[in-house]
Write a protein that holds these residues in place. Structure first.
Motif, PDB file in Angstrom:
ATOM      1  N   ALA A   1      38.317  39.461  42.085  1.00 10.57           N
ATOM      2  CA  ALA A   1      39.639  39.599  42.359  1.00 10.57           C
ATOM      3  C   ALA A   1      39.645  40.307  43.591  1.00 10.57           C
ATOM      4  O   ALA A   1      40.495  39.980  44.551  1.00 10.57           O
ATOM      5  CB  ALA A   1      40.728  40.070  41.361  1.00 10.57           C
ATOM      6  N   PHE A   2      39.157  41.538  43.546  1.00 14.90           N
ATOM      7  CA  PHE A   2      39.072  42.573  44.944  1.00 14.90           C
ATOM      8  C   PHE A   2      38.660  41.821  46.099  1.00 14.90           C
ATOM      9  O   PHE A   2      39.294  42.061  47.081  1.00 14.90           O
ATOM     10  CB  PHE A   2      38.335  43.829  44.440  1.00 14.90           C
ATOM     11  CG  PHE A   2      38.379  44.810  45.527  1.00 14.90           C
ATOM     12  CD1 PHE A   2      39.439  45.780  45.516  1.00 14.90           C
ATOM     13  CD2 PHE A   2      37.509  44.870  46.675  1.00 14.90           C
ATOM     14  CE1 PHE A   2      39.546  46.650  46.556  1.00 14.90           C
ATOM     15  CE2 PHE A   2      37.472  45.686  47.753  1.00 14.90           C
ATOM     16  CZ  PHE A   2      38.377  46.710  47.578  1.00 14.90           C
ATOM     17  N   LYS A   3      37.486  41.325  45.753  1.00 15.59           N
ATOM     18  CA  LYS A   3      36.711  40.673  46.896  1.00 15.59           C
ATOM     19  C   LYS A   3      37.663  39.505  47.692  1.00 15.59           C
ATOM     20  O   LYS A   3      37.887  39.040  48.883  1.00 15.59           O
ATOM     21  CB  LYS A   3      35.270  40.067  46.707  1.00 15.59           C
ATOM     22  CG  LYS A   3      34.276  41.008  46.299  1.00 15.59           C
ATOM     23  CD  LYS A   3      32.819  40.366  45.972  1.00 15.59           C
ATOM     24  CE  LYS A   3      32.026  41.399  45.711  1.00 15.59           C
ATOM     25  NZ  LYS A   3      30.754  41.003  45.280  1.00 15.59           N
ATOM     26  N   ALA A   4      38.132  38.671  46.630  1.00 20.01           N
ATOM     27  CA  ALA A   4      39.256  37.698  47.206  1.00 20.01           C
ATOM     28  C   ALA A   4      40.330  37.959  47.695  1.00 20.01           C
ATOM     29  O   ALA A   4      40.779  37.377  48.815  1.00 20.01           O
ATOM     30  CB  ALA A   4      39.370  36.520  45.955  1.00 20.01           C
ATOM     31  N   ALA A   5      40.945  38.981  47.266  1.00 23.63           N
ATOM     32  CA  ALA A   5      42.006  39.577  47.859  1.00 23.63           C
ATOM     33  C   ALA A   5      42.020  40.156  49.455  1.00 23.63           C
ATOM     34  O   ALA A   5      42.563  40.067  50.278  1.00 23.63           O
ATOM     35  CB  ALA A   5      42.844  40.845  47.223  1.00 23.63           C
ATOM     36  N   GLN A   6      40.709  40.872  49.568  1.00 28.65           N
ATOM     37  CA  GLN A   6      40.370  41.367  50.713  1.00 28.65           C
ATOM     38  C   GLN A   6      39.862  40.281  51.884  1.00 28.65           C
ATOM     39  O   GLN A   6      40.232  40.204  53.108  1.00 28.65           O
ATOM     40  CB  GLN A   6      39.388  42.449  50.625  1.00 28.65           C
ATOM     41  CG  GLN A   6      39.743  43.536  50.502  1.00 28.65           C
ATOM     42  CD  GLN A   6      38.983  44.659  50.838  1.00 28.65           C
ATOM     43  OE1 GLN A   6      37.519  44.802  50.703  1.00 28.65           O
ATOM     44  NE2 GLN A   6      39.489  45.763  51.486  1.00 28.65           N
TER      45      GLN A   6
ATOM     46  N   GLY B   1      46.180  47.160  48.535  1.00 29.23           N
ATOM     47  CA  GLY B   1      46.819  45.885  47.885  1.00 29.23           C
ATOM     48  C   GLY B   1      45.661  45.207  47.330  1.00 29.23           C
ATOM     49  O   GLY B   1      46.032  44.614  46.065  1.00 29.23           O
ATOM     50  N   ALA B   2      44.429  45.029  47.630  1.00 26.55           N
ATOM     51  CA  ALA B   2      43.109  44.384  47.003  1.00 26.55           C
ATOM     52  C   ALA B   2      43.147  45.020  45.445  1.00 26.55           C
ATOM     53  O   ALA B   2      42.704  44.294  44.389  1.00 26.55           O
ATOM     54  CB  ALA B   2      41.856  44.394  47.734  1.00 26.55           C
ATOM     55  N   ARG B   3      42.973  46.355  45.429  1.00 26.05           N
ATOM     56  CA  ARG B   3      43.041  47.004  44.236  1.00 26.05           C
ATOM     57  C   ARG B   3      44.149  46.555  43.115  1.00 26.05           C
ATOM     58  O   ARG B   3      43.832  46.508  41.742  1.00 26.05           O
ATOM     59  CB  ARG B   3      42.894  48.614  44.449  1.00 26.05           C
ATOM     60  CG  ARG B   3      41.546  48.959  44.926  1.00 26.05           C
ATOM     61  CD  ARG B   3      41.150  50.343  44.712  1.00 26.05           C
ATOM     62  NE  ARG B   3      39.896  50.765  45.499  1.00 26.05           N
ATOM     63  CZ  ARG B   3      38.754  50.325  44.809  1.00 26.05           C
ATOM     64  NH1 ARG B   3      38.484  49.754  43.724  1.00 26.05           N
ATOM     65  NH2 ARG B   3      37.655  50.640  45.654  1.00 26.05           N
ATOM     66  N   GLN B   4      45.143  46.574  43.676  1.00 26.58           N
ATOM     67  CA  GLN B   4      46.432  46.229  42.770  1.00 26.58           C
ATOM     68  C   GLN B   4      46.239  44.691  42.146  1.00 26.58           C
ATOM     69  O   GLN B   4      46.249  44.435  40.888  1.00 26.58           O
ATOM     70  CB  GLN B   4      47.781  46.341  43.526  1.00 26.58           C
ATOM     71  CG  GLN B   4      48.058  47.598  43.760  1.00 26.58           C
ATOM     72  CD  GLN B   4      49.506  47.650  44.791  1.00 26.58           C
ATOM     73  OE1 GLN B   4      49.735  46.662  45.241  1.00 26.58           O
ATOM     74  NE2 GLN B   4      50.064  48.855  44.553  1.00 26.58           N
ATOM     75  N   VAL B   5      45.640  43.871  43.095  1.00 25.64           N
ATOM     76  CA  VAL B   5      45.504  42.614  42.759  1.00 25.64           C
ATOM     77  C   VAL B   5      44.307  42.559  41.671  1.00 25.64           C
ATOM     78  O   VAL B   5      44.518  41.865  40.581  1.00 25.64           O
ATOM     79  CB  VAL B   5      45.168  41.732  43.823  1.00 25.64           C
ATOM     80  CG1 VAL B   5      44.393  40.234  43.468  1.00 25.64           C
ATOM     81  CG2 VAL B   5      46.314  41.310  45.004  1.00 25.64           C
TER      82      VAL B   5
END
Length: 103
Positions: free
Chosen positions: A50-55, A63-67
């Protein structure tokens, strides 16, 4: 003039599953020691994906950590023992229509 096959250098084996060791190496910068110690392996993989996709969608690191945490929380919950457990299907809930007595 010779033809050069540009595709020769491309990796054509796209369906190879990554080993647990290569997954760990790829997620080394994403998973902090706190996350590694707190989350089970499967939850760590969810977090990292999820982190990689958000970034990759242009999100900031925060924001990526929150996602990523929200993605984990969709499938895992912190138990009374302080450990994260996979959410199972809730068997105590019934999806019956509410009926009222009457005529």
């Amino acid at each position: 003039m010779t033809d050069i096959n540009v595709n020769q250098s491309e990796n054509t084996n796209n369906n190879v599953e990554e080993s647990p060791e290569s997954i760990k190496n790829n997620n080394a910068g994403i998973l902090t020691e706190e996350i590694k110690g707190e989350l089970p392996q499967e939850a760590q993989q969810i977090f990292a994906a999820a982190f990689k996709a958000a970034q990759s969608d242009g999100m900031s690191e925060e924001g990526a950590r929150q996602v990523a945490w929200n993605s984990v929380k969709n499938q895992y919950e912190k138990g009374s023992d302080g450990k994260w457990h996979a959410k199972g299907e809730v068997t105590a809930q019934h999806y019956k229509a509410v009926t009222s007595g009457g005529n």
